[in-house]
Design a protein around this motif. Structure first.
Motif, PDB file in Angstrom:
ATOM      1  N   GLN A  37      12.821  -4.181   4.199  1.00 16.28           N
ATOM      2  CA  GLN A  37      11.697  -3.618   3.718  1.00 16.28           C
ATOM      3  C   GLN A  37      10.761  -4.536   2.834  1.00 16.28           C
ATOM      4  O   GLN A  37      11.447  -5.267   2.361  1.00 16.28           O
ATOM      5  N   THR A  38       9.478  -4.562   2.992  1.00 15.74           N
ATOM      6  CA  THR A  38       8.690  -4.926   1.515  1.00 15.74           C
ATOM      7  C   THR A  38       8.030  -3.711   1.074  1.00 15.74           C
ATOM      8  O   THR A  38       7.941  -2.719   1.631  1.00 15.74           O
ATOM      9  N   PRO A  39       7.813  -4.029  -0.292  1.00 18.68           N
ATOM     10  CA  PRO A  39       8.019  -5.136  -1.260  1.00 18.68           C
ATOM     11  C   PRO A  39       9.442  -4.982  -1.640  1.00 18.68           C
ATOM     12  O   PRO A  39      10.215  -4.239  -1.734  1.00 18.68           O
ATOM     13  N   ASP A 318       1.339  -4.624   0.609  1.00 18.44           N
ATOM     14  CA  ASP A 318       1.890  -3.324   0.390  1.00 18.44           C
ATOM     15  C   ASP A 318       2.521  -3.188  -0.943  1.00 18.44           C
ATOM     16  O   ASP A 318       3.188  -2.023  -1.327  1.00 18.44           O
ATOM     17  N   GLY A 319       2.328  -4.094  -1.752  1.00 19.89           N
ATOM     18  CA  GLY A 319       2.907  -3.993  -3.304  1.00 19.89           C
ATOM     19  C   GLY A 319       1.856  -4.322  -4.232  1.00 19.89           C
ATOM     20  O   GLY A 319       0.602  -4.579  -3.718  1.00 19.89           O
ATOM     21  N   GLN A 403       3.575   5.584  -5.076  1.00 19.98           N
ATOM     22  CA  GLN A 403       3.956   4.799  -3.847  1.00 19.98           C
ATOM     23  C   GLN A 403       5.342   4.387  -3.599  1.00 19.98           C
ATOM     24  O   GLN A 403       6.158   5.013  -4.474  1.00 19.98           O
ATOM     25  N   PRO A 404       5.628   4.125  -2.599  1.00 16.70           N
ATOM     26  CA  PRO A 404       7.123   3.850  -2.322  1.00 16.70           C
ATOM     27  C   PRO A 404       7.651   2.821  -3.214  1.00 16.70           C
ATOM     28  O   PRO A 404       6.982   1.963  -3.877  1.00 16.70           O
ATOM     29  N   ASP A 405       9.180   3.080  -3.476  1.00 15.85           N
ATOM     30  CA  ASP A 405       9.678   2.010  -4.159  1.00 15.85           C
ATOM     31  C   ASP A 405       9.957   0.435  -3.698  1.00 15.85           C
ATOM     32  O   ASP A 405       9.664   0.307  -2.664  1.00 15.85           O
ATOM     33  N   ALA A 406      10.094  -0.445  -4.562  1.00 14.18           N
ATOM     34  CA  ALA A 406      10.431  -1.813  -4.413  1.00 14.18           C
ATOM     35  C   ALA A 406      12.067  -1.641  -4.186  1.00 14.18           C
ATOM     36  O   ALA A 406      12.602  -1.017  -5.095  1.00 14.18           O
ATOM     37  N   LEU A 407      12.461  -2.654  -3.854  1.00 12.63           N
ATOM     38  CA  LEU A 407      14.054  -2.827  -3.681  1.00 12.63           C
ATOM     39  C   LEU A 407      14.284  -4.233  -4.579  1.00 12.63           C
ATOM     40  O   LEU A 407      13.390  -5.024  -4.791  1.00 12.63           O
ATOM     41  N   GLU A 408      15.434  -4.339  -5.092  1.00 10.49           N
ATOM     42  CA  GLU A 408      15.545  -5.490  -5.676  1.00 10.49           C
ATOM     43  C   GLU A 408      17.153  -6.147  -5.216  1.00 10.49           C
ATOM     44  O   GLU A 408      18.193  -5.301  -4.941  1.00 10.49           O
ATOM     45  N   ILE A 409      17.112  -7.353  -5.022  1.00 15.57           N
ATOM     46  CA  ILE A 409      18.459  -8.053  -4.382  1.00 15.57           C
ATOM     47  C   ILE A 409      18.929  -9.275  -5.239  1.00 15.57           C
ATOM     48  O   ILE A 409      17.875 -10.037  -5.776  1.00 15.57           O
TER      49      ILE A 409
END
Length: 411
Positions: A37-39, A318-319, A403-409
């Motif tokens: 996904q993004t962001p 989208d972010g 809004q939807p969450d962001a992910l972190e990697i």
């Protein structure tokens, strides 16, 4: 700030291959597919490792380096940093939980903050974490918690010094502050620690942040060491830990010059030698957050619309500020400036256009780039914001407008 320049080339330190930004050896488009996904935020573990290695090479060998977790408390990042640094500095019990899940011994962890709740104090005492006390009331509360637990507390005093870190982004010492106990009140505070029979560790002196001027940092470090030496005679036991803060900045904007770290390290070595007699048992610590992780991270968001309004081109992504408040200019900037930005899957694209990059939020504050000349982008392309490893996701209003969450990697 309006900029007609493309990505700040002096700031982008990530490699490029076949027009793609590479992170962790992976092309950005492939990385986005892997994330799903993004962001998202992505942090480069090799960049984190190299930053600490470079810092150690330039600092005195006996200096201890602590990571200030508030800069980026992502558990995977903290786990990785635990293998690189000598200790952690916390700002909440939530951060303490993440820290205690790593191999870092509690004896090398400290906890600062002007409003620690009694329960947080109790947790830190039970864990064996050093508390940087910031008021007389807090010292008394610590003693009460010790009595209730049947344990003693490791305590250092956070000092609000009479001096400040000149030319810093945020001044956290000098003048009236919510942080720490005023320098002139220290003899009374030290007498109280002795009366309460707390386990005195030393001092925490943090006077500012985001500083790119070596002379300013050198001056503040010298004054911190001298202040601790003057106070040593008032201490109930010899000073064992002396945290002289950090303040090391990173370049964000055109014209920013990277900090001359070698100059800082050379001066600090001389200053530490000069104060060794007055502080023979003191472990000297610097506490760094942004400097260690800020340049190792990027924020990636996808273009979902492109339109023209009265002669200006807008790329809608989208972010936005709900994930990256600092890049929007709403996290302490007086005059908005563009973070370094790129079209991450078109790094070698020759055709450029001047665009505004905005997020999906119903507010005109949701701006990620203002009139920047970037490779010509289309719907589906990936926008990258650099210098995003510190004070990014957890420093942003993620719940704003649901809004939807962001992910972190960690790559």
């Amino acid at each position: 700030m309006n900029s007609a320049a493309p990505i700040h080339a002096d700031i982008n330190t990530f490699p490029i291959a076949n027009g793609q930004l590479m992170l962790g050896g992976i092309p950005l488009s492939q990385l986005a597919q892997r994330v799903g996904q993004t962001p998202f935020y992505a942090y480069d573990r090799q960049a984190l490792t190299q930053r600490v290695l470079d810092l150690r090479k330039n600092m005195p060998a006996e200096l201890k380096i602590h990571y200030a977790m508030k800069a980026n408390p992502m558990p995977a990042v903290v786990q990785h940093m635990a293998t690189l640094v000598d200790g952690f500095d916390l700002a909440s019990a939530g951060e303490m939980k993440v820290a205690l899940d790593t191999p870092m011994p509690a004896a090398h962890i400290s906890f600062a903050g002007p409003g620690k709740r009694p329960q947080e104090l109790s947790q830190a005492i039970a864990a064996g974490v050093t508390l940087n006390a910031e008021s007389f009331h807090e010292l008394n509360t610590i003693a009460e918690q010790c009595q209730a637990l049947g344990l003693n507390a490791k305590v250092a005093i956070r000092i609000n010094p009479a001096f400040e870190l000149k030319a810093s982004g945020m001044k956290m010492g000098g003048g009236p502050k919510q942080f720490g106990i005023d320098e002139e009140q220290l003899p009374d505070a030290l007498r109280l620690i002795k009366a309460l029979d707390l386990d005195f560790q030393g001092f925490h002196i943090y006077s500012g942040s985001q500083n790119l001027k070596a002379e300013s940092i050198i001056d503040a470090q010298k004054k911190s060491l001298q202040l601790a030496a003057r106070l040593a005679e008032h201490c109930p036991t010899p000073i064992r830990k002396l945290n002289i803060g950090g303040g090391f900045g990173i370049p964000y904007f055109p014209g920013d010059t990277p900090l001359e770290i070698g100059q800082v390290g050379k001066a600090l070595g001389e200053q530490m030698a000069a104060t060794k007699h007055a502080l023979p048992e003191a472990e000297i610590i610097i506490e760094l957050g942004r400097y260690l992780v800020g340049e190792a991270g990027i924020y990636v968001t996808r273009i979902i619309d492109k339109k023209n309004s009265r002669g200006q081109t807008f790329l809608i992504v989208d972010g936005g500020l709900h994930h990256h408040l600092a890049a929007s200019g709403n996290f302490g900037q007086v005059i908005r400036k563009n973070y370094p930005v790129a079209i991450g899957n078109k790094m070698d694209f020759a055709e450029h256009e001047t665009v505004n990059i905005v997020g999906p939020l119903c507010t005109p504050l949701d701006i990620l780039a203002d009139k920047m000349a970037l490779p010509k982008a289309e719907i589906g392309d990936l926008v990258v914001i650099f210098q995003s490893g510190a004070y990014g996701y957890t420093a942003s209003p993620a719940r704003f407008l649901s809004q939807p969450d962001a992910l972190e990697i960690l790559a």
